[in-house]
Design a protein around this motif. Structure first.
Motif, PDB file in Angstrom:
ATOM      1  N   TYR A 132      -2.620   9.766 -14.623  1.00 40.65           N
ATOM      2  CA  TYR A 132      -2.384   8.529 -13.909  1.00 40.65           C
ATOM      3  C   TYR A 132      -0.889   8.171 -14.179  1.00 40.65           C
ATOM      4  N   LEU A 167       6.192   1.673   2.659  1.00 42.94           N
ATOM      5  CA  LEU A 167       6.385   1.286   4.053  1.00 42.94           C
ATOM      6  C   LEU A 167       5.214   1.142   4.862  1.00 42.94           C
ATOM      7  N   THR A 190      -7.962   2.574  -0.443  1.00 46.55           N
ATOM      8  CA  THR A 190      -8.791   2.921   0.262  1.00 46.55           C
ATOM      9  C   THR A 190     -10.198   2.304  -0.068  1.00 46.55           C
ATOM     10  N   THR A 207       5.981   4.492  -1.149  1.00 51.87           N
ATOM     11  CA  THR A 207       7.572   4.331  -0.662  1.00 51.87           C
ATOM     12  C   THR A 207       7.656   2.642  -0.132  1.00 51.87           C
ATOM     13  N   GLU A 246     -13.681  -0.051 -10.463  1.00 53.78           N
ATOM     14  CA  GLU A 246     -12.528   0.539 -10.551  1.00 53.78           C
ATOM     15  C   GLU A 246     -12.316   0.877 -12.285  1.00 53.78           C
ATOM     16  N   THR A 304      -2.699   5.980  -7.198  1.00 53.90           N
ATOM     17  CA  THR A 304      -1.594   6.217  -6.214  1.00 53.90           C
ATOM     18  C   THR A 304      -0.937   4.945  -5.423  1.00 53.90           C
ATOM     19  N   SER A 305      -1.983   4.079  -5.211  1.00 60.63           N
ATOM     20  CA  SER A 305      -1.554   2.774  -4.440  1.00 60.63           C
ATOM     21  C   SER A 305      -0.462   1.842  -5.154  1.00 60.63           C
ATOM     22  N   THR A 365      -0.752   2.644   5.027  1.00 57.21           N
ATOM     23  CA  THR A 365      -0.745   2.023   6.408  1.00 57.21           C
ATOM     24  C   THR A 365      -2.172   2.041   7.169  1.00 57.21           C
TER      25      THR A 365
HETATM   26  C1  LIG Z   1       5.202   9.241  -3.086  1.00 57.23           C
HETATM   27  C2  LIG Z   1       4.293   8.552  -2.534  1.00 57.23           C
HETATM   28  C3  LIG Z   1       4.928   7.751  -1.439  1.00 57.23           C
HETATM   29  C4  LIG Z   1       3.893   7.177  -0.468  1.00 57.23           C
HETATM   30  N1  LIG Z   1       4.455   6.239   0.408  1.00 57.23           N
HETATM   31  C5  LIG Z   1       3.439   5.674   1.290  1.00 57.23           C
HETATM   32  C6  LIG Z   1       4.146   4.621   2.517  1.00 57.23           C
HETATM   33  O1  LIG Z   1       5.300   4.289   1.965  1.00 57.23           O
HETATM   34  N2  LIG Z   1       3.159   4.207   3.051  1.00 57.23           N
HETATM   35  C7  LIG Z   1       2.130   4.514   3.308  1.00 57.23           C
HETATM   36  O2  LIG Z   1       1.469   4.136   4.084  1.00 57.23           O
HETATM   37  N3  LIG Z   1       1.540   5.466   2.225  1.00 57.23           N
HETATM   38  C8  LIG Z   1       2.388   6.026   1.340  1.00 57.23           C
HETATM   39  N4  LIG Z   1       1.689   6.894   0.575  1.00 57.23           N
HETATM   40  C9  LIG Z   1       0.296   7.197   0.486  1.00 57.23           C
HETATM   41  C10 LIG Z   1      -0.655   6.007  -0.166  1.00 57.23           C
HETATM   42  O3  LIG Z   1       0.118   5.587  -1.260  1.00 57.23           O
HETATM   43  C11 LIG Z   1      -1.850   6.659  -0.325  1.00 57.23           C
HETATM   44  O4  LIG Z   1      -2.434   7.116   0.791  1.00 57.23           O
HETATM   45  C12 LIG Z   1      -2.946   5.583  -0.979  1.00 57.23           C
HETATM   46  O5  LIG Z   1      -2.346   4.553  -1.980  1.00 57.23           O
HETATM   47  C13 LIG Z   1      -4.305   6.267  -1.489  1.00 57.23           C
HETATM   48  O6  LIG Z   1      -5.100   5.408  -1.964  1.00 57.23           O
HETATM   49  P1  LIG Z   1      -6.391   5.594  -2.540  1.00 57.23           P
HETATM   50  O7  LIG Z   1      -7.075   4.547  -2.765  1.00 57.23           O
HETATM   51  O8  LIG Z   1      -7.057   6.728  -1.788  1.00 57.23           O
HETATM   52  O9  LIG Z   1      -6.080   6.184  -3.893  1.00 57.23           O
HETATM   53  P2  LIG Z   1      -5.431   5.666  -5.424  1.00 57.23           P
HETATM   54  O10 LIG Z   1      -4.752   4.601  -5.134  1.00 57.23           O
HETATM   55  O11 LIG Z   1      -5.412   6.708  -6.455  1.00 57.23           O
HETATM   56  O12 LIG Z   1      -7.066   4.974  -5.860  1.00 57.23           O
HETATM   57  C14 LIG Z   1      -8.111   5.514  -6.260  1.00 57.23           C
HETATM   58  C15 LIG Z   1      -8.760   4.905  -7.516  1.00 57.23           C
HETATM   59  O13 LIG Z   1     -10.146   5.548  -7.979  1.00 57.23           O
HETATM   60  C16 LIG Z   1     -10.021   5.310  -9.409  1.00 57.23           C
HETATM   61  N5  LIG Z   1     -11.066   5.932  -9.908  1.00 57.23           N
HETATM   62  C17 LIG Z   1     -11.092   7.428 -10.235  1.00 57.23           C
HETATM   63  N6  LIG Z   1     -12.259   7.753 -10.516  1.00 57.23           N
HETATM   64  C18 LIG Z   1     -12.906   6.726 -10.944  1.00 57.23           C
HETATM   65  C19 LIG Z   1     -14.327   6.448 -11.333  1.00 57.23           C
HETATM   66  N7  LIG Z   1     -15.124   7.585 -11.744  1.00 57.23           N
HETATM   67  N8  LIG Z   1     -14.772   5.175 -11.466  1.00 57.23           N
HETATM   68  C20 LIG Z   1     -14.086   4.242 -10.946  1.00 57.23           C
HETATM   69  N9  LIG Z   1     -12.836   4.203 -10.381  1.00 57.23           N
HETATM   70  C21 LIG Z   1     -12.549   5.616 -10.525  1.00 57.23           C
HETATM   71  C22 LIG Z   1      -8.834   5.483  -9.862  1.00 57.23           C
HETATM   72  O14 LIG Z   1      -8.622   4.687 -11.068  1.00 57.23           O
HETATM   73  C23 LIG Z   1      -7.727   4.751  -8.528  1.00 57.23           C
HETATM   74  O15 LIG Z   1      -7.379   3.512  -9.092  1.00 57.23           O
HETATM   75  C24 LIG Z   1       2.506   7.338  -0.363  1.00 57.23           C
HETATM   76  C25 LIG Z   1       2.003   8.188  -1.467  1.00 57.23           C
HETATM   77  C26 LIG Z   1       2.821   8.565  -2.572  1.00 57.23           C
HETATM   78  C27 LIG Z   1       2.302   9.757  -3.225  1.00 57.23           C
END
Ligand SMILES: Cc1cc2nc3c(=O)[nH]c(=O)nc-3n(C[C@H](O)[C@H](O)[C@H](O)COP(=O)(O)OP(=O)(O)OC[C@H]3O[C@@H](n4cnc5c(N)ncnc54)[C@H](O)[C@@H]3O)c2cc1C
Length: 536
Positions: A299, A61, A27, A59, A46, A54-55, A374
């Motif tokens: 984490y 996909l 995101t 899976t 970060e 989570t990223s 995605t």
């Molecule tokens: C098991 C599983 C399978 C999935 N499979 C798929 C799939 O196949 N296809 C698909 O499209 N989606 C899939 N998803 C969903 C997708 O992975 C997530 O929606 C996406 O990765 C979320 O990204 P994010 O950036 O919101 O969160 P994150 O990747 O968790 O990023 C948030 C970041 O914020 C950082 N952070 C937190 N607090 C602070 C702070 N105070 N200062 C600085 N940084 C901070 C963290 O360290 C972290 O790196 C899956 C999810 C799961 C759990």
């Protein structure tokens, strides 16, 4: 991407940044790309490594989501199918078209899934990856030669996308940097600063490598911290009501031979109503995932024993050779950042919408949560549109639907094991040519050469062994035991690049081995499902 240079930019900046993004997952990285390509000054912070949350644990996909089709959420499916097409167009080196087969063991499955997949085809429209097809028994066996034959009647095939999540993430971060964004890992936000009216006007961040503290002014601050969303919101409003409902999913990784061929297997409805995928990935078979509500987040979440048993047992019902615990090469767990405000009121996390939520609280902190990998680009566009209004920034059009992502390369399949690097593959090969030692495999059971570790430190801000082995390469996810064996050599390479001594390398190996132990299912005893959670 030079971390010292990025730190200097933060240190020397006198103007407020247009947009500060907290969080370097899918995101946050998407937002940094969007903001930088529109021409805004953008800073991404970060706390750990890019993708440590989570990223890196998806899976893998790029999909519309067959499950959401079943839930009747057609607009979510349609949006995701469109984004799937845009991503293939902009990052053909990372996304590939993958054929899936739903095997049919009951008479009703062929018409039921056949019609469902036609709707999926229809919703993809011009972004189609290929038409679905009802398959005979022979055709099903030709595509899935290792499927259980007993009672098999045929199948339904359809197309979706597959990717390497952290490779895309790192290339997004580099894309943002190439368009002028400043990006920093290991720099966490610890406070939000406010003006006299109580509006968020910046952040305080700390470089965890040196403890240097930065007070950073911003016209708009975006909270993209995934499962840590509520923690970040509480920096602005200590009494903020929680909006996240965490749910974890596990994946087991096996030898490729469990799923011979180039086709993935989808079980849309397991006995207890879950979806199960078995997918060929980096010459292994990736099987997952579960959807288990949890009470606390971390984490490095641990799988529950019941989850491992569920995946083994369910995979064993569909594969001719039943996988056992001894066959598990790696187990990895991710926590879904599901946003409660998008909930349909059902307590099952598998039925909470995978749609995203944008929330602006009274202090002007802009939070984006939920969604899926995605749809990261569309989420970013929407979020930056909000940030522009909130921060009083000059309107500029979003250009990411046609922006090539770093590494863009149309003939990537000709690059062998370096395919995901796209246009960077040639530079990695050049490193190996200049120093033949770097052309040697990192480990006989891993598809990586030593040059990739060096490359990750020089060009991709790899700072620790975990960064290099779990997220720049995917070694830890592909074979945890082989990775532990490769760790000392990788640590020395990394130490050489980062100007560290052998004591640093040894400490890295020690810390990495502790972490890797939980990815080795044979040796680990995982906790049972807490009674408060229950299967989902
Ligand atoms: C098991 C599983 C399978 C999935 N499979 C798929 C799939 O196949 N296809 C698909 O499209 N989606 C899939 N998803 C969903 C997708 O992975 C997530 O929606 C996406 O990765 C979320 O990204 P994010 O950036 O919101 O969160 P994150 O990747 O968790 O990023 C948030 C970041 O914020 C950082 N952070 C937190 N607090 C602070 C702070 N105070 N200062 C600085 N940084 C901070 C963290 O360290 C972290 O790196 C899956 C999810 C799961 C759990």
């Amino acid at each position: 991407m030079n971390r010292d240079e990025m730190l200097a930019r933060v240190r020397n900046r006198t103007e407020p940044w247009d947009i500060v993004v907290i969080g370097g997952g899918a995101t946050g990285a998407g937002i940094a790309v969007d903001a930088a390509t529109r021409g805004y000054s953008a800073l991404l912070l970060e706390r750990e490594d890019f993708g440590k949350g989570t990223s890196s644990r998806a899976t893998k996909l790029v999909h519309g989501g067959v499950r959401y089709l079943e839930q009747g959420n057609l607009s979510l499916v349609m949006e995701a199918l469109k984004e799937r097409g845009i991503l293939l167009r902009n990052a053909p080196h990372i996304v590939r078209n993958l054929r899936f087969v739903v095997p049919n063991y009951s008479w009703w499955e062929a018409p039921f899934y056949g019609i469902g997949m036609k709707v999926y085809d229809l919703l993809a429209g011009k972004y189609s990856f290929g038409s679905s097809k009802t398959l005979s028994l022979e055709e099903t066996l030709a595509l899935l030669p290792t499927i259980r034959r007993d009672g098999l009647r045929g199948g339904v095939s359809y197309h979706d996308g597959q990717f390497d999540d952290t490779r895309l993430l790192i290339h997004l971060i580099i894309t943002a940097a190439e368009h002028g964004a400043t990006v920093l890992n290991y720099t966490g936000v610890t406070e939000l600063t406010k003006d006299e009216d109580g509006f968020v006007r910046g952040v305080v961040a700390i470089d965890s490598e040196t403890n240097e503290r930065f007070t950073i002014a911003a016209r708009s601050v975006i909270n993209a911290t995934g499962i840590f969303t509520d923690e970040t919101r509480r920096l602005a409003e200590p009494a903020a009501e929680p909006m996240m409902v965490p749910s974890q999913g596990i994946h087991l990784v096996f030898e490729r031979s469990f799923l011979a061929g180039d086709t993935a297997l989808l079980v849309p409805q397991t006995d207890d109503g879950r979806v199960l995928f078995a997918v060929p990935w980096h010459n292994r078979t990736l099987v997952g995932t579960t959807d288990t509500p949890i009470d606390s987040i971390s984490y490095e979440p641990l799988p529950f024993e019941e989850e491992i048993e569920f995946v083994l047992e369910t995979a064993g019902r569909y594969l001719a050779r039943k996988p056992t615990r001894e066959d598990i090469l790696s187990v990895f767990v991710g926590i879904r950042p599901l946003a409660k405000s998008a909930s349909n009121g059902n307590s099952k996390t598998s039925t909470i919408s995978r749609d995203y939520t944008i929330h602006i609280d009274h202090t002007g902190l802009l939070t984006i949560a939920g969604g899926k990998w995605t749809t990261y680009r569309h989420m970013a566009e929407d979020c930056v549109d909000h940030a522009v209004t909130l921060g009083g920034l000059e309107e500029k059009p979003c250009v990411t639907s046609t922006t090539h992502i770093h590494g863009y390369y149309e003939q990537a399949d000709k690059l062998g094991s370096l395919a995901v690097y796209g246009s960077d593959a040639a530079s990695i090969l050049a490193l190996a040519e200049a120093n033949p030692e770097l052309g040697k495999p990192l480990h006989p059971r891993l598809p990586y050469i030593k040059a990739e570790i060096v490359w990750s430190a020089r060009n991709e801000m790899s700072r620790t062994l975990d960064d290099a082995l779990a997220r720049r390469t995917r070694a830890l996810l592909l074979d945890a035991r082989a990775t532990v064996e490769a760790a000392p050599a990788a640590a020395l390479l990394l130490a050489g690049e980062l100007g560290k001594d052998s004591a640093w390398a040894e400490a890295q190996v020690k810390a990495f081995n502790t972490l890797a132990a939980q990815y080795i299912a044979q040796a680990s005893h995982y906790p049972p499902l807490p009674t408060s959670t229950g299967k989902n």
